[in-house]
Scaffold this motif. Structure first.
Motif, PDB file in Angstrom:
ATOM      1  N   ILE A  97     -11.389  66.981 -73.901  1.00 36.80           N
ATOM      2  CA  ILE A  97     -12.240  68.117 -73.046  1.00 36.80           C
ATOM      3  C   ILE A  97     -11.523  69.318 -73.275  1.00 36.80           C
ATOM      4  O   ILE A  97     -10.330  69.607 -73.199  1.00 36.80           O
ATOM      5  CB  ILE A  97     -12.107  67.759 -71.266  1.00 36.80           C
ATOM      6  CG1 ILE A  97     -12.688  66.281 -71.285  1.00 36.80           C
ATOM      7  CG2 ILE A  97     -12.658  68.793 -70.637  1.00 36.80           C
ATOM      8  CD1 ILE A  97     -12.466  65.710 -69.958  1.00 36.80           C
ATOM      9  N   VAL A  98     -12.392  70.446 -73.683  1.00 33.57           N
ATOM     10  CA  VAL A  98     -11.718  71.721 -73.993  1.00 33.57           C
ATOM     11  C   VAL A  98     -12.391  72.726 -73.234  1.00 33.57           C
ATOM     12  O   VAL A  98     -13.695  72.680 -72.671  1.00 33.57           O
ATOM     13  CB  VAL A  98     -11.921  72.177 -75.590  1.00 33.57           C
ATOM     14  CG1 VAL A  98     -11.599  73.488 -75.629  1.00 33.57           C
ATOM     15  CG2 VAL A  98     -11.463  71.389 -76.565  1.00 33.57           C
ATOM     16  N   ILE A  99     -11.814  73.603 -72.294  1.00 31.93           N
ATOM     17  CA  ILE A  99     -12.309  74.400 -71.323  1.00 31.93           C
ATOM     18  C   ILE A  99     -11.983  75.640 -71.651  1.00 31.93           C
ATOM     19  O   ILE A  99     -10.708  76.087 -72.013  1.00 31.93           O
ATOM     20  CB  ILE A  99     -11.681  74.339 -69.861  1.00 31.93           C
ATOM     21  CG1 ILE A  99     -12.162  72.715 -69.346  1.00 31.93           C
ATOM     22  CG2 ILE A  99     -12.346  75.196 -68.851  1.00 31.93           C
ATOM     23  CD1 ILE A  99     -11.583  72.497 -67.734  1.00 31.93           C
ATOM     24  N   LYS A 100     -12.762  76.698 -71.786  1.00 32.97           N
ATOM     25  CA  LYS A 100     -12.722  78.047 -71.972  1.00 32.97           C
ATOM     26  C   LYS A 100     -13.304  78.995 -70.897  1.00 32.97           C
ATOM     27  O   LYS A 100     -14.179  78.934 -70.172  1.00 32.97           O
ATOM     28  CB  LYS A 100     -13.356  78.359 -73.401  1.00 32.97           C
ATOM     29  CG  LYS A 100     -12.922  77.564 -74.509  1.00 32.97           C
ATOM     30  CD  LYS A 100     -13.425  78.153 -75.852  1.00 32.97           C
ATOM     31  CE  LYS A 100     -13.042  77.359 -77.085  1.00 32.97           C
ATOM     32  NZ  LYS A 100     -13.610  77.641 -78.206  1.00 32.97           N
ATOM     33  N   ILE A 131      -5.723  70.664 -74.254  1.00 28.25           N
ATOM     34  CA  ILE A 131      -6.972  69.864 -74.450  1.00 28.25           C
ATOM     35  C   ILE A 131      -6.710  68.730 -73.241  1.00 28.25           C
ATOM     36  O   ILE A 131      -5.443  68.238 -73.154  1.00 28.25           O
ATOM     37  CB  ILE A 131      -7.069  68.985 -75.676  1.00 28.25           C
ATOM     38  CG1 ILE A 131      -7.364  70.166 -77.004  1.00 28.25           C
ATOM     39  CG2 ILE A 131      -8.184  67.792 -75.889  1.00 28.25           C
ATOM     40  CD1 ILE A 131      -7.743  69.673 -78.132  1.00 28.25           C
ATOM     41  N   TYR A 132      -7.926  68.291 -72.460  1.00 30.59           N
ATOM     42  CA  TYR A 132      -7.371  67.298 -71.648  1.00 30.59           C
ATOM     43  C   TYR A 132      -8.333  66.180 -72.344  1.00 30.59           C
ATOM     44  O   TYR A 132      -9.103  66.220 -73.046  1.00 30.59           O
ATOM     45  CB  TYR A 132      -8.348  67.673 -70.273  1.00 30.59           C
ATOM     46  CG  TYR A 132      -7.793  68.820 -69.617  1.00 30.59           C
ATOM     47  CD1 TYR A 132      -6.834  68.739 -68.652  1.00 30.59           C
ATOM     48  CD2 TYR A 132      -8.280  70.105 -70.215  1.00 30.59           C
ATOM     49  CE1 TYR A 132      -6.293  69.844 -67.952  1.00 30.59           C
ATOM     50  CE2 TYR A 132      -7.953  71.091 -69.215  1.00 30.59           C
ATOM     51  CZ  TYR A 132      -6.842  71.044 -68.249  1.00 30.59           C
ATOM     52  OH  TYR A 132      -6.630  71.992 -67.659  1.00 30.59           O
ATOM     53  N   ILE A 133      -7.626  64.849 -71.716  1.00 27.38           N
ATOM     54  CA  ILE A 133      -8.408  63.759 -72.366  1.00 27.38           C
ATOM     55  C   ILE A 133      -8.627  62.716 -71.130  1.00 27.38           C
ATOM     56  O   ILE A 133      -8.232  62.585 -70.313  1.00 27.38           O
ATOM     57  CB  ILE A 133      -7.510  63.093 -73.353  1.00 27.38           C
ATOM     58  CG1 ILE A 133      -7.060  63.746 -74.440  1.00 27.38           C
ATOM     59  CG2 ILE A 133      -8.118  61.658 -73.896  1.00 27.38           C
ATOM     60  CD1 ILE A 133      -6.331  63.149 -75.590  1.00 27.38           C
ATOM     61  N   PHE A 143     -20.761  76.725 -66.743  1.00 26.84           N
ATOM     62  CA  PHE A 143     -20.683  77.022 -65.753  1.00 26.84           C
ATOM     63  C   PHE A 143     -20.450  78.900 -65.335  1.00 26.84           C
ATOM     64  O   PHE A 143     -20.170  79.316 -66.371  1.00 26.84           O
ATOM     65  CB  PHE A 143     -19.579  76.396 -64.741  1.00 26.84           C
ATOM     66  CG  PHE A 143     -19.707  75.103 -64.426  1.00 26.84           C
ATOM     67  CD1 PHE A 143     -20.712  74.340 -63.750  1.00 26.84           C
ATOM     68  CD2 PHE A 143     -19.297  74.109 -65.364  1.00 26.84           C
ATOM     69  CE1 PHE A 143     -20.937  73.262 -63.301  1.00 26.84           C
ATOM     70  CE2 PHE A 143     -19.498  72.885 -65.350  1.00 26.84           C
ATOM     71  CZ  PHE A 143     -20.132  72.307 -64.166  1.00 26.84           C
ATOM     72  N   PRO A 144     -20.936  79.286 -64.405  1.00 29.74           N
ATOM     73  CA  PRO A 144     -20.778  80.962 -64.385  1.00 29.74           C
ATOM     74  C   PRO A 144     -19.344  81.243 -64.708  1.00 29.74           C
ATOM     75  O   PRO A 144     -18.978  82.392 -65.188  1.00 29.74           O
ATOM     76  CB  PRO A 144     -21.329  81.309 -63.172  1.00 29.74           C
ATOM     77  CG  PRO A 144     -22.140  80.234 -62.419  1.00 29.74           C
ATOM     78  CD  PRO A 144     -21.644  78.952 -63.470  1.00 29.74           C
ATOM     79  N   GLU A 145     -18.296  80.358 -64.139  1.00 27.31           N
ATOM     80  CA  GLU A 145     -17.000  80.868 -64.468  1.00 27.31           C
ATOM     81  C   GLU A 145     -16.277  80.404 -65.642  1.00 27.31           C
ATOM     82  O   GLU A 145     -15.293  80.816 -65.929  1.00 27.31           O
ATOM     83  CB  GLU A 145     -15.968  80.078 -63.084  1.00 27.31           C
ATOM     84  CG  GLU A 145     -16.665  80.484 -61.658  1.00 27.31           C
ATOM     85  CD  GLU A 145     -17.590  79.726 -61.228  1.00 27.31           C
ATOM     86  OE1 GLU A 145     -18.231  79.810 -60.024  1.00 27.31           O
ATOM     87  OE2 GLU A 145     -18.265  78.869 -61.902  1.00 27.31           O
ATOM     88  N   PHE A 146     -16.685  79.362 -66.300  1.00 34.58           N
ATOM     89  CA  PHE A 146     -16.135  78.782 -67.329  1.00 34.58           C
ATOM     90  C   PHE A 146     -17.036  77.561 -68.191  1.00 34.58           C
ATOM     91  O   PHE A 146     -18.095  77.562 -67.738  1.00 34.58           O
ATOM     92  CB  PHE A 146     -14.908  77.723 -67.201  1.00 34.58           C
ATOM     93  CG  PHE A 146     -15.260  76.831 -66.192  1.00 34.58           C
ATOM     94  CD1 PHE A 146     -15.478  75.135 -66.779  1.00 34.58           C
ATOM     95  CD2 PHE A 146     -15.384  76.921 -64.929  1.00 34.58           C
ATOM     96  CE1 PHE A 146     -15.778  74.449 -66.080  1.00 34.58           C
ATOM     97  CE2 PHE A 146     -15.634  75.811 -64.051  1.00 34.58           C
ATOM     98  CZ  PHE A 146     -15.902  74.292 -64.708  1.00 34.58           C
ATOM     99  N   SER A 147     -16.595  77.594 -69.367  1.00 32.35           N
ATOM    100  CA  SER A 147     -17.390  76.683 -70.183  1.00 32.35           C
ATOM    101  C   SER A 147     -16.624  75.499 -70.685  1.00 32.35           C
ATOM    102  O   SER A 147     -15.244  75.477 -70.413  1.00 32.35           O
ATOM    103  CB  SER A 147     -18.089  77.504 -71.449  1.00 32.35           C
ATOM    104  OG  SER A 147     -16.897  77.610 -72.293  1.00 32.35           O
ATOM    105  N   ILE A 148     -17.289  74.365 -70.784  1.00 27.54           N
ATOM    106  CA  ILE A 148     -16.473  72.969 -71.052  1.00 27.54           C
ATOM    107  C   ILE A 148     -16.998  72.586 -72.372  1.00 27.54           C
ATOM    108  O   ILE A 148     -18.438  72.473 -72.470  1.00 27.54           O
ATOM    109  CB  ILE A 148     -16.685  71.964 -69.788  1.00 27.54           C
ATOM    110  CG1 ILE A 148     -15.702  70.951 -70.080  1.00 27.54           C
ATOM    111  CG2 ILE A 148     -17.892  71.663 -69.567  1.00 27.54           C
ATOM    112  CD1 ILE A 148     -15.559  69.982 -68.836  1.00 27.54           C
ATOM    113  N   ALA A 149     -16.394  71.665 -73.284  1.00 27.83           N
ATOM    114  CA  ALA A 149     -16.857  71.164 -74.624  1.00 27.83           C
ATOM    115  C   ALA A 149     -16.436  69.833 -74.343  1.00 27.83           C
ATOM    116  O   ALA A 149     -15.197  69.449 -74.130  1.00 27.83           O
ATOM    117  CB  ALA A 149     -16.362  71.657 -75.691  1.00 27.83           C
ATOM    118  N   LEU A 150     -17.228  68.757 -74.504  1.00 23.72           N
ATOM    119  CA  LEU A 150     -16.906  67.338 -74.663  1.00 23.72           C
ATOM    120  C   LEU A 150     -17.029  66.934 -75.991  1.00 23.72           C
ATOM    121  O   LEU A 150     -18.225  67.187 -76.545  1.00 23.72           O
ATOM    122  CB  LEU A 150     -17.777  66.556 -73.812  1.00 23.72           C
ATOM    123  CG  LEU A 150     -17.570  66.643 -72.088  1.00 23.72           C
ATOM    124  CD1 LEU A 150     -19.080  66.215 -71.462  1.00 23.72           C
ATOM    125  CD2 LEU A 150     -16.533  66.209 -71.685  1.00 23.72           C
TER     126      LEU A 150
END
Length: 191
Positions: A58-61, A109-111, A15-22
């Motif tokens: 779920i990892v958000i950067k 990390i989120y699950i 996304f323009p504001e962040f990235s997410i890795a599943l």
């Protein structure tokens, strides 16, 4: 002798504001390419058969935003199954679960939550006669014959199951202070 090491897939969404890795979640390669250039506030992931977000990490950067809340939901629908062919009523009526907040672990990390079988089979209060008529109208007499004597939704060839999961990510842009939320829908294939 060389041992093959199993590499777990990672799905990246930008996304323009962040990235997410599943982590340990796979989409088709063409789908992954689309996610690299995402600019929309909501997107649908076409899950490959057998892939569910439940229990996935779920990892958000981000260096542009503060993420302050993740919430998960699921949606159930009615399906009638006959020898591998499915009458899918997911565009007719569905049940939408309450949102469930996802807590961050100590490792940031989120699950994604997992749901019980009872939760996965929840549905709206509905008149079975209405369901049977919908099946006859939209799927034909063959499917209607399979459920015409049912006294419950989850009986015989009838089944209530999850057709979609959603993940809502809320945050605030650091530079402007503007709040935002993004939605990711995990569309689950019927067969």
């Amino acid at each position: 002798m060389l041992c093959a090491q199993l590499v777990k897939p990672i799905t990246h969404i930008y996304f323009p504001e962040f990235s997410i890795a599943l982590l340990d979640y796979e989409v088709e390669p063409a789908e992954q390419n689309k996610l690299m250039q995402n600019t929309k506030p909501a997107l649908h992931l076409a899950s490959i058969p057998g892939e569910l977000p439940e229990g996935r990490k779920i990892v958000i950067k981000s260096t542009k935003a503060i993420i302050y809340k993740l919430e998960a939901r699921y949606e159930t629908a009615i399906f009638i199954i006959d020898n591998g062919v499915t009458c899918d009523l997911s565009t007719w009526k569905t049940y939408l679960s309450p949102s469930k907040a996802i807590q961050k672990t100590k490792n940031s990390i989120y699950i994604f939550p997992s749901y019980t079988d009872a939760e996965k089979q929840k549905f709206l209060e509905i008149n079975l006669t209405e369901v049977k008529e919908e099946v006859r109208t939209n799927c034909g007499d063959t499917f209607y014959e399979l459920i015409k004597n049912n006294t419950a939704l989850n009986q015989g060839a009838g089944e209530v199951a999850i057709c979609r999961y959603s993940l809502k990510i809320s945050g605030r842009v650091l530079k402007t202070g503007k709040s935002f939320f993004k939605l990711i829908y995990f569309d689950i294939p019927v067969d």
